[in-house]
Motif scaffolding. Structure first.
Motif, PDB file in Angstrom:
ATOM      1  N   ASP A   1       0.811  -1.213   0.000  1.00 19.60           N
ATOM      2  CA  ASP A   1       0.000   0.000   0.000  1.00 19.60           C
ATOM      3  C   ASP A   1       0.850   1.270   0.000  1.00 19.60           C
ATOM      4  O   ASP A   1       0.336   2.363   0.208  1.00 19.60           O
ATOM      5  N   HIS A   2       2.160   1.140  -0.219  1.00 18.60           N
ATOM      6  CA  HIS A   2       3.044   2.293  -0.361  1.00 18.60           C
ATOM      7  C   HIS A   2       3.872   2.121  -1.623  1.00 18.60           C
ATOM      8  O   HIS A   2       4.628   1.155  -1.754  1.00 18.60           O
ATOM      9  N   THR A   3       3.726   3.038  -2.557  1.00 18.32           N
ATOM     10  CA  THR A   3       4.531   3.029  -3.772  1.00 18.32           C
ATOM     11  C   THR A   3       5.224   4.382  -3.881  1.00 18.32           C
ATOM     12  O   THR A   3       4.559   5.411  -4.067  1.00 18.32           O
ATOM     13  N   PHE A   4       6.533   4.388  -3.739  1.00 17.41           N
ATOM     14  CA  PHE A   4       7.272   5.647  -3.711  1.00 17.41           C
ATOM     15  C   PHE A   4       8.717   5.387  -4.108  1.00 17.41           C
ATOM     16  O   PHE A   4       9.152   4.234  -4.207  1.00 17.41           O
ATOM     17  N   GLU A   5       9.470   6.468  -4.321  1.00 16.36           N
ATOM     18  CA  GLU A   5      10.875   6.379  -4.702  1.00 16.36           C
ATOM     19  C   GLU A   5      11.734   6.485  -3.445  1.00 16.36           C
ATOM     20  O   GLU A   5      12.086   7.574  -2.995  1.00 16.36           O
ATOM     21  N   ALA A   6      12.069   5.324  -2.873  1.00 13.19           N
ATOM     22  CA  ALA A   6      12.838   5.317  -1.629  1.00 13.19           C
ATOM     23  C   ALA A   6      14.212   5.945  -1.814  1.00 13.19           C
ATOM     24  O   ALA A   6      14.702   6.680  -0.936  1.00 13.19           O
ATOM     25  N   ALA A   7      14.863   5.670  -2.941  1.00 12.76           N
ATOM     26  CA  ALA A   7      16.212   6.197  -3.166  1.00 12.76           C
ATOM     27  C   ALA A   7      16.207   7.726  -3.192  1.00 12.76           C
ATOM     28  O   ALA A   7      17.128   8.369  -2.661  1.00 12.76           O
ATOM     29  N   GLU A   8      15.183   8.308  -3.818  1.00  6.95           N
ATOM     30  CA  GLU A   8      15.114   9.772  -3.873  1.00  6.95           C
ATOM     31  C   GLU A   8      14.887  10.368  -2.489  1.00  6.95           C
ATOM     32  O   GLU A   8      15.483  11.394  -2.137  1.00  6.95           O
ATOM     33  N   LEU A   9      14.033   9.724  -1.706  1.00  7.43           N
ATOM     34  CA  LEU A   9      13.825  10.214  -0.337  1.00  7.43           C
ATOM     35  C   LEU A   9      15.106  10.114   0.482  1.00  7.43           C
ATOM     36  O   LEU A   9      15.459  11.048   1.208  1.00  7.43           O
ATOM     37  N   LYS A  10      15.790   8.998   0.371  1.00  9.78           N
ATOM     38  CA  LYS A  10      17.046   8.839   1.112  1.00  9.78           C
ATOM     39  C   LYS A  10      18.044   9.913   0.705  1.00  9.78           C
ATOM     40  O   LYS A  10      18.743  10.486   1.550  1.00  9.78           O
ATOM     41  N   GLY A  11      18.124  10.164  -0.599  1.00 11.72           N
ATOM     42  CA  GLY A  11      19.050  11.183  -1.075  1.00 11.72           C
ATOM     43  C   GLY A  11      18.735  12.554  -0.513  1.00 11.72           C
ATOM     44  O   GLY A  11      19.645  13.298  -0.089  1.00 11.72           O
ATOM     45  N   GLU A  12      17.462  12.924  -0.482  1.00 10.91           N
ATOM     46  CA  GLU A  12      17.070  14.223   0.064  1.00 10.91           C
ATOM     47  C   GLU A  12      17.330  14.303   1.564  1.00 10.91           C
ATOM     48  O   GLU A  12      17.733  15.352   2.085  1.00 10.91           O
ATOM     49  N   LEU A  13      17.114  13.192   2.263  1.00  6.27           N
ATOM     50  CA  LEU A  13      17.393  13.172   3.701  1.00  6.27           C
ATOM     51  C   LEU A  13      18.883  13.330   3.960  1.00  6.27           C
ATOM     52  O   LEU A  13      19.300  14.027   4.901  1.00  6.27           O
ATOM     53  N   GLU A  14      19.708  12.700   3.143  1.00  6.85           N
ATOM     54  CA  GLU A  14      21.156  12.828   3.291  1.00  6.85           C
ATOM     55  C   GLU A  14      21.609  14.258   3.006  1.00  6.85           C
ATOM     56  O   GLU A  14      22.470  14.809   3.710  1.00  6.85           O
TER      57      GLU A  14
END
Length: 278
Positions: free
Chosen positions: A254-267
């Motif tokens: 029930d979650h479809t998202f770009e995990a890599a992009e979120l991680k990059g922004e968090l970094e």
């Protein structure tokens, strides 16, 4: 038969009729109007009574499926390096009673949620009755501009929940309502604090909440905007703690998202904070 119907199961009509009759008698309804909802809910049969009461009917099969989901989620928590913090209840009535209590706790700390009425056991089924909110949109039904505007409000409300020692446990865009411009939370689930380290397990549950919120917003407004909105309420350390749960959240259907992009922004956010401190 499609998988969702198979997993959810169906409540036999005579049992539903008995529930409607009892509720009508309890609430003094002379002519009862019942409307069933096609909600994306695997754990109950939702309906509206007289456009006044929102009713969830929880079956034995719903309880069994909840147990399976709980086990799977706790395994995911283990894979993220923490103890499992999702709890399960033994029967349909306990599931209904828990959601009633969880919603009461949200309202007690000043957050918006539908007003709970009562939880009942009728014919072996759990029945949760709450206020019906007729006019709302879910977070993912808004325009992108409105989603951007409301995102900081959602994180502020979520932080207030966490600051009061609570966690939602099943945060998705569908579980965040906007009513007259205000954020409402629904469908809070069960969080089980570890007896040996309750503070640590609750902290993990709250980091998971934050990861779910980021995952819900990324497809709507993009990773940069989602992280920026979260940073308006959470510290960099809290954001980095949520980062550790993104892979776990990404395996949920029930979650479809770009995990890599979120991680990059968090970094990037962490690196910027480090430069600012230096």
């Amino acid at each position: 038969m499609e998988l969702r119907k198979l997993v959810r199961g169906q409540v036999e009509w005579p049992r539903l009729e008995s529930i409607v009759r009892e509720l009508a008698q309890r609430y003094g309804c002379e002519e009862v109007h019942v409307r069933f909802l096609e909600a994306d809910n695997w754990l109950s049969t939702p309906m509206v009574l007289d456009d006044k009461y929102f009713v969830k009917v929880v079956t034995e099969q719903n309880s069994f499926v909840h147990a399976l989901f709980t086990t799977t989620r706790n395994l995911g928590a283990f894979s993220s390096g923490t103890e499992g913090f999702f709890g399960h209840f033994g029967d349909p009535y306990e599931m209904a009673q828990h959601e009633l209590e969880a919603t009461n706790r949200l309202r007690e700390i000043g957050l918006n949620a539908p007003e709970p009425v009562e939880a009942l056991e009728i014919d072996g089924l759990g029945v949760l009755v709450m206020e019906f909110i007729p006019e709302f949109v879910t977070l993912d039904q808004m325009s992108e501009a409105d989603e951007r505007e409301r995102a900081p409000d959602m994180f502020e409300a979520l932080h207030a929940m966490h600051d009061n020692g609570l966690a939602h446990g099943d945060l998705r865009a569908e579980n965040v309502l906007v009513v007259d411009g205000e954020i409402y939370f629904i469908d809070a689930t069960s969080i089980r604090a570890d007896e040996n380290s309750p503070d640590a397990s609750m902290a993990s549950a709250q980091s998971y909440d934050l990861a779910c919120a980021l995952a819900a917003l990324e497809p709507l407004i993009g990773a940069r905007e989602a992280v920026g909105a979260a940073a308006s309420a959470y510290t960099t350390d809290e954001l980095l703690a949520a980062r550790e749960f993104l892979d776990f959240v990404s395996i949920r259907p029930d979650h479809t998202f770009e995990a890599a992009e979120l991680k990059g922004e968090l970094e990037k956010r962490a690196e910027q904070a480090e430069r600012d401190d230096g």
